[in-house]
Design an enzyme around this catalytic site. Sequence first.
Site, PDB file in Angstrom:
ATOM      1  N   ASP B  21       0.875  -1.170   0.000  1.00 51.42           N
ATOM      2  CA  ASP B  21       0.000   0.000   0.000  1.00 51.42           C
ATOM      3  C   ASP B  21       0.912   1.221   0.000  1.00 51.42           C
ATOM      4  OD1 ASP B  21      -1.665   2.114   0.519  1.00 51.42           O
ATOM      5  OD2 ASP B  21      -2.390   1.390   2.454  1.00 51.42           O
ATOM      6  N   LYS B  83       2.604  11.477  -3.249  1.00 55.54           N
ATOM      7  CA  LYS B  83       1.591  10.786  -4.047  1.00 55.54           C
ATOM      8  C   LYS B  83       0.677  11.778  -4.769  1.00 55.54           C
ATOM      9  CE  LYS B  83      -1.745   7.014  -3.419  1.00 55.54           C
ATOM     10  NZ  LYS B  83      -2.291   6.104  -2.389  1.00 55.54           N
ATOM     11  N   GLU B 182      -7.387   0.624  -4.406  1.00 54.11           N
ATOM     12  CA  GLU B 182      -7.371   0.511  -2.943  1.00 54.11           C
ATOM     13  C   GLU B 182      -8.690   0.022  -2.359  1.00 54.11           C
ATOM     14  OE1 GLU B 182      -5.804   4.354  -2.107  1.00 54.11           O
ATOM     15  OE2 GLU B 182      -3.837   3.766  -2.855  1.00 54.11           O
ATOM     16  N   ASP B 204     -13.374   5.012   1.124  1.00 53.63           N
ATOM     17  CA  ASP B 204     -11.948   5.079   1.404  1.00 53.63           C
ATOM     18  C   ASP B 204     -11.483   6.532   1.439  1.00 53.63           C
ATOM     19  OD1 ASP B 204      -9.194   4.965   1.455  1.00 53.63           O
ATOM     20  OD2 ASP B 204      -8.990   3.627  -0.269  1.00 53.63           O
TER      21      ASP B 204
END
Lengths: 209, 617
Positions: B21, B83, B182, B204
């Site tokens: 992850d 990210k 994810e 999420d």
Amino acid sequence: MEGTRCWQCGQPTAGALFCPSCNHLQQPTSDYYKFFGLPQKLNLDPGDLQKRFYSLSRQLHPDRFTRSTPTERQYSLEATAILNDGYRVLRDPVSRAEYVLRQRGFDVGEQRSKDVPPELLEEVFELNMALEELKVGDESAREQLEESRARFRSMRDEVDSQLQQLFVRYDESADQDSANAILQEIRGVLNRRRYIRNLVDQVERELAA
Amino acid sequence: MSSTFQIDFSAAHKPVIVGIDLGTTNSLVAFMDLTGPKVIPGPEGERLVPSIVSVRQDGEVVAGNPARQLLIEQPDRTVYSVKRLMGKGVSDIGEELRLFPFRIAEGSESVVRLQLGDRTFTPPEISAHVLRQLKQNAEAYLGRPVTQAVITVPAYFNDAQRQATKDAGRIAGLEVLRLVNEPTAASLAYGLDKRKDGVIAVYDLGGGTFDISILRLHEGIFEVLATNGDTHLGGDDIDNRLIQIALEDIQSEWGEDIGKNREAVQLLRRAVIQAKEELSFVPVTKIELEYQGKAYRRELTRDLFEKLIADIVERTLGPCRDCLRDAGLSPEQIDEVVLVGGSTRIPLVQKAVETLFKARPHTELNPDEVVALGAAVQAGILAGDVQDKLLLDVTPLSLGIETMGGVVSKLIHRNSTIPASATEIFTTGVDGQRNVLIHVVQGERELAKDCRSLARFDLKDIEPMPAGMARIEVRFLIDANGILNVSARDLRTGKEQSVDVKPSYGLTDEQVEAMILESYEKAEEDIRERQAREARVEADTIMNALEKAKQNDAWLELTDEERRTIDEALNRLLMVYHSDDHLLIRQSIEHLNNVTMKLAENMMNSAVSNALKGTKL
């Protein structure tokens, strides 16, 4: 397909996804009906189609070929793309009919907005008036639009049942000529349906605004 | 040990595939053991590796916890939340730059380059340092090399962001076997398929991105029906909101704006994050900052906190409703809701989700770990160890080509199950035309300029012929990673048509290859440098000991010859002391060690005799 031989062992495959002799994945057919192992019918059982989709996914998905040869990995990718594309097309009656039309050499272009089906001319004229009135703030047009929406929706339902009947006739047609004649009819109904759907969408957008 | 009797023969032959992850705030690595997915801890037992990278003053690049320490000490040589920059061009990140202390290097257009000290890094290179840390942790824990991985990405990541993530893996020396979304990974980790078939929603909310996915479970098949999200929404936004308020407070209390002071802002960021996290468990807390002898302290109640972030939470609900509509479902038809991401610990978020979906969300698994665990399950599927599960994911954005007048013609619609494909036939518009340029975009808007430009494909070396005669079939295929592949065929000859790809954002294949090479060299350099440093430390120890020994009577007991030999050996060590060859330093250390053997013995003896004398007295 029937004459093809396995790329791996050279034995005849009889068009199967996996070689009957060595079990290697073969280059897939791009014909959706053949891929799903179904005859080219316009009426399909959605439950059966879904079951075939899941079962083929389990066999063909790239997840199952991570440790296979590059050739098989490529075939798995291509086969799964065809499987997914085919499932999307075949599970919806309208796109399914359009697919069969194209396969049989019919031209299925997007209809131009100018080409109003003659029997709808009056309806469309009134609708445009009501839309204009609503735009300049005349709330009384709202009621009229709601009426139009109800009318267009019932028209769409009518067209759908018409399609349904044509599907049955196509599936039962005895020879190529009568099948093509029915497809020609289906093409006309699909154009009409597309036009009505655009009208419903337009009215709904305006009413929601 | 009992493990000797449980040798897993299959594991001995197959290389391990890890699940990673790669998060905005933290990253984790997990693997599938015989009992299920497990998070792999780092050397100090830590399960989360902060997604932070820092370039130390001596030039060494560090990632994870050591980099976190440096975030305060040298904020201008440290980068976090990278990210958010993956797959972005400079023009995309204006807003980011306002909130984060990133320094953009000159000369970057389609790829952002960050300036850290005297070196520049692209976001995939930064992420590669985090990945390398995870890879090392996994190798140390498992005791074997790790070269293959499944890496998770936000479901709403576009092609360029996915490609950038894959590039990061390659640079880190990992073959990325699959990118998994994810939320989908999280649903795998929950093993909800064991209970029953049904429809689940995965909500999420991570550090920087928000995803919502709706899936149908059917006999072990996880079929994504629709996905939606916002790649610019997450816990960072909450932090920034609190920082902004605190900065205004401080301005009025201290009469000074510390917003430009990177060190102070980093300290404040830590303080508000702590307060935010505490408010998930207690009704009231404090934001506290001590800086240059001044103190700031503010009480924050959960009530006020919820008012402050209400609009951020509300922003997640729009995509949820859109996702329901695209799946053709009403909230009542959702059987289970799963929460993922640290931000879902916030009670207000849980309340909002429960109200919308009319179902109590699952929170049994740690929201920080559930994605990595799911990635490990997917790794198990790829390895063939998990055979009863299969993920069928979708593409989050429509794919189209620019046509006349800049209008987009959609080829593959969003929420199509992937792999998915479409073919188009292209021809020439002018007699003798040799090239056809295809502009591919991603997005839902009508005009190409409002969509995300993916790439320009150049169909080259078309045989010259009258306009409209060429027939080139182009196949657009989105693979199981959500990444576009394009191939072209000349329909008249049946031959492969050559295609040149110019990605609009991101790195070319050649650039990635160069980075891989450089990273190997750098990694070797880094290792050599560390070994040399360690050898120097050892040299210091022995030289200090010798210095002391020379004050001892034992030194005088040696012959002149012996003393000269020792001094020569010491000189030899001093000469190679600054070399970067640790073997040379170690040889000299060993030599000095050998020639001082007698000296050491003498010292030992005199110490013993002194000690014996001591007992007699």
